[in-house]
Design a protein around this motif. Structure first.
Motif, PDB file in Angstrom:
ATOM      1  N   LEU A  15       0.821  -1.212   0.000  1.00  0.00           N
ATOM      2  CA  LEU A  15       0.000   0.000   0.000  1.00  0.00           C
ATOM      3  C   LEU A  15       0.856   1.264   0.000  1.00  0.00           C
ATOM      4  CD1 LEU A  15      -2.760  -0.969   2.610  1.00  0.00           C
ATOM      5  CD2 LEU A  15      -3.064  -0.675   0.130  1.00  0.00           C
ATOM      6  N   VAL A  16       2.092   1.165   0.508  1.00  0.00           N
ATOM      7  CA  VAL A  16       2.955   2.349   0.596  1.00  0.00           C
ATOM      8  C   VAL A  16       4.060   2.359  -0.452  1.00  0.00           C
ATOM      9  CG1 VAL A  16       2.463   2.605   3.063  1.00  0.00           C
ATOM     10  CG2 VAL A  16       4.550   1.418   2.342  1.00  0.00           C
ATOM     11  N   LYS A  17       4.023   1.430  -1.394  1.00  0.00           N
ATOM     12  CA  LYS A  17       5.100   1.323  -2.383  1.00  0.00           C
ATOM     13  C   LYS A  17       5.339   2.638  -3.127  1.00  0.00           C
ATOM     14  CE  LYS A  17       6.743  -1.178  -6.405  1.00  0.00           C
ATOM     15  NZ  LYS A  17       6.562  -2.330  -7.291  1.00  0.00           N
ATOM     16  N   ASN A  21       8.680   5.002  -2.846  1.00  0.00           N
ATOM     17  CA  ASN A  21       9.490   5.374  -4.008  1.00  0.00           C
ATOM     18  C   ASN A  21       9.574   6.888  -4.160  1.00  0.00           C
ATOM     19  OD1 ASN A  21      10.256   2.780  -4.681  1.00  0.00           O
ATOM     20  ND2 ASN A  21       8.507   2.469  -6.049  1.00  0.00           N
ATOM     21  N   GLY A  22       8.522   7.594  -3.794  1.00  0.00           N
ATOM     22  CA  GLY A  22       8.569   9.057  -3.789  1.00  0.00           C
ATOM     23  C   GLY A  22       9.580   9.577  -2.786  1.00  0.00           C
ATOM     24  N   LEU A  23       9.624   8.957  -1.609  1.00  0.00           N
ATOM     25  CA  LEU A  23      10.607   9.337  -0.595  1.00  0.00           C
ATOM     26  C   LEU A  23      12.023   9.067  -1.083  1.00  0.00           C
ATOM     27  CD1 LEU A  23      11.531  10.202   2.243  1.00  0.00           C
ATOM     28  CD2 LEU A  23      11.053   7.853   2.997  1.00  0.00           C
ATOM     29  N   MET A  24      12.237   7.897  -1.682  1.00  0.00           N
ATOM     30  CA  MET A  24      13.582   7.556  -2.166  1.00  0.00           C
ATOM     31  C   MET A  24      14.024   8.532  -3.265  1.00  0.00           C
ATOM     32  SD  MET A  24      14.289   4.930  -0.255  1.00  0.00           S
ATOM     33  CE  MET A  24      13.116   5.439   1.001  1.00  0.00           C
ATOM     34  N   ALA A  25      13.122   8.903  -4.162  1.00  0.00           N
ATOM     35  CA  ALA A  25      13.444   9.864  -5.221  1.00  0.00           C
ATOM     36  C   ALA A  25      13.787  11.223  -4.622  1.00  0.00           C
ATOM     37  CB  ALA A  25      12.284   9.982  -6.204  1.00  0.00           C
ATOM     38  N   TYR A  26      13.031  11.633  -3.617  1.00  0.00           N
ATOM     39  CA  TYR A  26      13.319  12.902  -2.948  1.00  0.00           C
ATOM     40  C   TYR A  26      14.702  12.858  -2.297  1.00  0.00           C
ATOM     41  CZ  TYR A  26      13.496  16.514   0.539  1.00  0.00           C
ATOM     42  OH  TYR A  26      13.919  17.568   1.309  1.00  0.00           O
ATOM     43  N   GLN A  27      14.999  11.786  -1.574  1.00  0.00           N
ATOM     44  CA  GLN A  27      16.302  11.686  -0.914  1.00  0.00           C
ATOM     45  C   GLN A  27      17.433  11.740  -1.930  1.00  0.00           C
ATOM     46  OE1 GLN A  27      15.606   8.073   1.347  1.00  0.00           O
ATOM     47  NE2 GLN A  27      15.384   9.259   3.226  1.00  0.00           N
ATOM     48  N   LYS A  28      17.255  11.074  -3.068  1.00  0.00           N
ATOM     49  CA  LYS A  28      18.277  11.114  -4.109  1.00  0.00           C
ATOM     50  C   LYS A  28      18.458  12.541  -4.629  1.00  0.00           C
ATOM     51  CE  LYS A  28      19.458   9.319  -8.645  1.00  0.00           C
ATOM     52  NZ  LYS A  28      19.033   8.503  -9.775  1.00  0.00           N
ATOM     53  N   SER A  29      17.373  13.277  -4.776  1.00  0.00           N
ATOM     54  CA  SER A  29      17.448  14.621  -5.350  1.00  0.00           C
ATOM     55  C   SER A  29      18.167  15.614  -4.448  1.00  0.00           C
ATOM     56  CB  SER A  29      16.046  15.136  -5.683  1.00  0.00           C
ATOM     57  OG  SER A  29      15.345  15.522  -4.513  1.00  0.00           O
ATOM     58  N   PHE A  37      24.585   6.357  -4.138  1.00  0.00           N
ATOM     59  CA  PHE A  37      23.983   5.284  -3.348  1.00  0.00           C
ATOM     60  C   PHE A  37      22.456   5.319  -3.453  1.00  0.00           C
ATOM     61  CE2 PHE A  37      27.380   4.171   0.050  1.00  0.00           C
ATOM     62  CZ  PHE A  37      28.357   4.105  -0.933  1.00  0.00           C
ATOM     63  N   PHE A  38      21.921   6.519  -3.590  1.00  0.00           N
ATOM     64  CA  PHE A  38      20.471   6.672  -3.603  1.00  0.00           C
ATOM     65  C   PHE A  38      19.833   6.213  -4.907  1.00  0.00           C
ATOM     66  CE2 PHE A  38      21.902   9.457  -0.269  1.00  0.00           C
ATOM     67  CZ  PHE A  38      20.977   9.234   0.732  1.00  0.00           C
ATOM     68  N   GLY A  39      20.623   6.110  -5.967  1.00  0.00           N
ATOM     69  CA  GLY A  39      20.099   5.638  -7.242  1.00  0.00           C
ATOM     70  C   GLY A  39      19.614   4.208  -7.190  1.00  0.00           C
ATOM     71  N   GLU A  40      20.109   3.452  -6.239  1.00  0.00           N
ATOM     72  CA  GLU A  40      19.741   2.047  -6.091  1.00  0.00           C
ATOM     73  C   GLU A  40      18.709   1.820  -4.985  1.00  0.00           C
ATOM     74  OE1 GLU A  40      20.869  -0.195  -8.275  1.00  0.00           O
ATOM     75  OE2 GLU A  40      21.882   1.495  -9.224  1.00  0.00           O
ATOM     76  N   MET A  41      18.214   2.873  -4.385  1.00  0.00           N
ATOM     77  CA  MET A  41      17.264   2.731  -3.275  1.00  0.00           C
ATOM     78  C   MET A  41      15.838   2.939  -3.749  1.00  0.00           C
ATOM     79  SD  MET A  41      18.857   4.405   0.069  1.00  0.00           S
ATOM     80  CE  MET A  41      20.490   4.011   0.639  1.00  0.00           C
ATOM     81  N   TRP A  42      15.059   1.872  -3.620  1.00  0.00           N
ATOM     82  CA  TRP A  42      13.647   1.891  -3.952  1.00  0.00           C
ATOM     83  C   TRP A  42      12.928   1.001  -2.963  1.00  0.00           C
ATOM     84  CZ3 TRP A  42      12.669   5.762  -6.929  1.00  0.00           C
ATOM     85  CH2 TRP A  42      13.646   6.206  -7.807  1.00  0.00           C
ATOM     86  N   PHE A  43      11.634   0.910  -3.100  1.00  0.00           N
ATOM     87  CA  PHE A  43      10.819   0.082  -2.227  1.00  0.00           C
ATOM     88  C   PHE A  43      11.403  -1.329  -2.101  1.00  0.00           C
ATOM     89  CE2 PHE A  43       7.273  -2.944  -1.825  1.00  0.00           C
ATOM     90  CZ  PHE A  43       6.693  -2.501  -0.652  1.00  0.00           C
ATOM     91  N   GLU A  44      11.747  -1.933  -3.235  1.00  0.00           N
ATOM     92  CA  GLU A  44      12.236  -3.309  -3.244  1.00  0.00           C
ATOM     93  C   GLU A  44      13.624  -3.462  -2.636  1.00  0.00           C
ATOM     94  OE1 GLU A  44      10.835  -1.752  -5.806  1.00  0.00           O
ATOM     95  OE2 GLU A  44       9.069  -2.945  -6.301  1.00  0.00           O
ATOM     96  N   THR A  45      14.440  -2.416  -2.698  1.00  0.00           N
ATOM     97  CA  THR A  45      15.820  -2.527  -2.211  1.00  0.00           C
ATOM     98  C   THR A  45      16.029  -1.932  -0.830  1.00  0.00           C
ATOM     99  OG1 THR A  45      16.475  -0.460  -3.300  1.00  0.00           O
ATOM    100  CG2 THR A  45      16.767  -2.527  -4.541  1.00  0.00           C
ATOM    101  N   ARG A  46      15.068  -1.171  -0.342  1.00  0.00           N
ATOM    102  CA  ARG A  46      15.222  -0.578   0.987  1.00  0.00           C
ATOM    103  C   ARG A  46      14.120  -1.023   1.955  1.00  0.00           C
ATOM    104  NH1 ARG A  46      15.862   5.688   2.748  1.00  0.00           N
ATOM    105  NH2 ARG A  46      16.224   5.293   4.938  1.00  0.00           N
ATOM    106  N   MET A  47      12.879  -0.849   1.580  1.00  0.00           N
ATOM    107  CA  MET A  47      11.775  -1.166   2.487  1.00  0.00           C
ATOM    108  C   MET A  47      11.659  -2.666   2.740  1.00  0.00           C
ATOM    109  SD  MET A  47       9.287   0.112   4.264  1.00  0.00           S
ATOM    110  CE  MET A  47       7.587   0.548   4.400  1.00  0.00           C
TER     111      MET A  47
END
Length: 156
Positions: A15-17, A21-29, A37-47
């Motif tokens: 439900l929060v995927k 992913n929006g949070l991970m994109a923001y952190q990368k930006s 390091f943030f380019g590889e962080m998404w729901f599947e790789t972090r959460m």
């Protein structure tokens, strides 16, 4: 607007995927230290890995009608999970391992609110619920992982 808060079981984490992913994109930006390091962080790789490595997980969502508009994720995990990789980017861990006497730590590691719902107190409710949950554990040190831009910090 009638915002409802709900603690969801791990099986409903998808439900929060999109928000995650929006949070991970923001952190990368906004990353200034090792932005690669943030380019590889998404729901599947972090959460998902975080959920699996934790002893206890807590996911709380905020909904506007049926739409999930915010979430917070906290966990209780073995402290040495944070001894390498992303947690030690600056050659220091998020916390001093020797100062933590228990084997586990609590962490509020993710909180994200959709644009258009910010500055309405939703983050405060998610934060309070997460802290109440972490405080329900005996002898647990806890910490927050914060990534915010200067504008957001000034508003707080």
């Amino acid at each position: 607007m009638d915002i409802k808060y709900e603690v969801i079981p791990e099986k409903d984490v998808y439900l929060v995927k999109d928000l995650c992913n929006g949070l991970m994109a923001y952190q990368k930006s906004v990353a200034r230290i090792h932005p690669e390091f943030f380019g590889e962080m998404w729901f599947e790789t972090r959460m998902l890995p975080s959920l699996k490595s934790a002893r206890h997980n807590y996911i709380v969502i905020a909904k506007d009608k049926d739409e999930v508009i915010a979430y917070a994720y906290s966990n209780i995990a073995p402290k040495y999970i944070y001894s390498s990789g992303f947690a030690t980017l600056n050659c220091e861990a998020f916390f001093d391992f020797d100062s933590v006497k228990s084997e586990d730590v609590g962490c509020l590691s993710q909180i994200f609110i959709k644009e258009g719902y910010r500055n309405m107190g939703i983050g405060s409710v998610l934060f309070d619920m997460s802290m109440e949950w972490m405080n329900s554990f005996d002898n647990i040190c806890f910490y927050l992982i914060i990534s915010a831009d200067k504008k957001l910090v000034k508003e707080m």
